[in-house]
Design an enzyme around this catalytic site. Structure first.
Site, PDB file in Angstrom:
ATOM      1  N   TRP A 288       0.829  -1.192  -0.006  1.00 19.57           N
ATOM      2  CA  TRP A 288       0.043  -0.125  -0.226  1.00 19.57           C
ATOM      3  C   TRP A 288       1.028   1.196   0.229  1.00 19.57           C
ATOM      4  CZ3 TRP A 288      -0.547   4.278   3.085  1.00 19.57           C
ATOM      5  CH2 TRP A 288      -1.621   4.942   2.989  1.00 19.57           C
ATOM      6  N   HIS A 289       1.938   1.286   0.821  1.00 17.38           N
ATOM      7  CA  HIS A 289       3.030   2.273   0.849  1.00 17.38           C
ATOM      8  C   HIS A 289       3.522   2.624  -0.566  1.00 17.38           C
ATOM      9  CE1 HIS A 289       2.227   2.112   5.301  1.00 17.38           C
ATOM     10  NE2 HIS A 289       2.514   3.376   5.203  1.00 17.38           N
ATOM     11  N   GLY A 290       3.806   1.742  -1.221  1.00 15.62           N
ATOM     12  CA  GLY A 290       4.564   2.010  -2.704  1.00 15.62           C
ATOM     13  C   GLY A 290       4.846   0.979  -3.292  1.00 15.62           C
ATOM     14  N   PHE A 441       1.944   8.373  -1.929  1.00 21.14           N
ATOM     15  CA  PHE A 441       1.597   7.198  -1.836  1.00 21.14           C
ATOM     16  C   PHE A 441      -0.107   7.285  -2.178  1.00 21.14           C
ATOM     17  CE2 PHE A 441       4.833   6.909   1.877  1.00 21.14           C
ATOM     18  CZ  PHE A 441       5.705   6.553   0.741  1.00 21.14           C
TER      19      PHE A 441
END
Length: 441
Positions: A288-290, A441
């Site tokens: 999710w963050h990257g 993000f």
């Protein structure tokens, strides 16, 4: 309308995507309320996950596919068409926010909105649209229909906004100068001392950058009569990684807990299933963050320590509080290396430098970056990342405050906030463009 104008100003035609997401989830809520429960739920989740996969992860999937095809000496021409897709601003946040709405409607925790304007306002609220907090519909449902803006609430919002802006401009951006300098330094010119200083600076940077944005969003919300949830609670005082995730990016960690971890079965199906659930959750948390293997590894790294802590907890092993805190800070600083680095190779090279104490320290580099201003900022970051300041302020304003003292303290507080705002404006006028970390993000 103002929120849509705000988003369109930066994203232009990509505003169509957030409008489409709003329409899909509004329709999904109605479908669920009219008895088409599974259809509404699957329609919402399917659409939101699909646009995330395409816009956020197509480049990542394409890059890995191209690498695999080239390794097998096969043509990668067809995979190239997915290698340059623009990432819409805030897509990770508004897709999770709208999915939480349809899941809550499906679970019967909120009633489906029958007013499209109210629902569209909820999705596109500009203060927290780009980087959170992730606000659930139930939190602001009443305020969408009827809210009150008072002078005291507006002042409280202004105060919170200035504090958040100060975190970003004064602390986070100055820490970024040192962190960027260290991470851009060739390994041959670095040393253990420099590497540790760099990752400590980045630890402060990401905390004050993101908590600063959350403060600004919460402050703006209060100015307009909305009460957004808190997103940080001094995460660096945690004594376990589990506690850290109760204090860091609270709205995201509770989202994963309520909508993924519990849905998978949580800890109700025995220890081994619990460990598998944690690995799944933190794999997705990292992703999710990257869209990068460094983020995936960062998520799994945290998941691994959560499992270790549960195993030790089951064995009733107790560790002294100070040692627990040192352990958490150590693990977090190692994990931030993967979060900050561009590649896995860079991450491991950086960590190797952190523990190579035989390297000679580059004093010229330290003399250039460790200015009096930066040393003061690092000290301020250390103090403000703990509740010490908050406790002092509470004691000052509640325990010993007489009416006479209050009449003196209140103007001083306002002057202090005004001075912080002036300093922030000075940094804005002189600094180059330095966006919030979580914008990507």
């Amino acid at each position: 309308m103002f929120s849509l104008f705000f988003y369109t100003w930066g994203e232009k035609e990509l505003v169509v995507l957030i409008l489409l997401s709003t329409l899909v989830d509004y329709t999904s809520g109605l479908l669920i309320s009219y008895g088409k429960r599974r259809l509404g739920l699957y329609f919402s989740i399917g659409f939101n996950v699909s646009i995330l996969l395409y816009f956020k992860y197509a480049n990542f999937i394409s890059g890995n596919l191209i690498g695999a095809l080239e390794f097998l000496n096969m043509s990668s021409e067809n995979a190239l068409q997915f290698s340059n897709i623009a990432l819409p601003l805030g897509i990770s946040f508004y897709t999770f926010q709208t999915m939480s709405y349809t899941i809550d409607v499906y679970r019967g925790q909120v009633k489906a909105s029958k007013n499209f304007i109210d629902f569209a306002t909820y999705v596109t609220l500009f203060p927290q649209l780009i980087a959170g907090p992730i606000v659930r519909y139930a939190v602001i449902e009443k305020e969408l229909k009827n809210r009150t803006v008072t002078t005291s609430l507006f002042y409280e919002g202004v105060e919170r906004f200035i504090i958040g802006l100060s975190k970003k401009m004064i602390i986070a951006n100055n820490c970024a100068l040192l962190a960027d300098g260290v991470f851009n330094l060739p390994a041959s010119e670095s040393s253990a001392i420099i590497a540790w200083l760099g990752i400590i600076a980045y630890s402060f940077q990401i905390y004050f950058d993101f908590s600063g944005y959350s403060d600004m969003a919460i402050g703006l919300g209060k100015m307009f009569g909305f009460n957004f949830p808190e997103n940080f609670n001094y995460p660096y005082i945690a004594k376990s990684i589990r506690e850290f995730w109760r204090r860091w990016h609270i709205t995201l960690s509770t989202w994963f807990r309520d909508y993924l971890y519990i849905s998978l079965g949580g800890n109700r199906k025995g220890p081994w299933r619990t460990y598998i659930h944690l690995i799944i959750v933190f794999f997705i948390t990292g992703l999710w963050h990257g869209a990068s293997w460094t983020f995936v590894f960062w998520g799994l790294f945290h998941g691994m320590f959560l499992i270790i802590e549960r195993v030790l907890e089951n064995k009733h092993l107790k560790v002294p509080a100070l040692l627990s805190h040192v352990y958490v800070i150590f693990v977090l600083n190692i994990s931030w290396v993967f979060f900050r680095s561009d590649t896995m190779a860079d991450s491991f090279q950086y960590i190797a430098t952190m523990f190579n104490f035989s390297l000679q320290t580059n004093m010229e580099f330290l003399n250039y970056y460790l200015t009096k201003e930066l040393i003061f900022v690092l000290f301020a970051a250390l103090i403000l990342s703990t509740p010490i300041y908050k406790k002092v302020m509470y004691y000052t304003t509640h325990s010993t405050m007489t009416f006479t003292n209050y009449t003196l303290f209140s103007p001083l507080k306002s002057i202090g906030l005004f001075m912080l705002l002036i300093i922030c404006f000075t940094y804005i006028a002189t600094d180059s463009y330095n966006p919030f970390i979580y914008f990507r993000f």
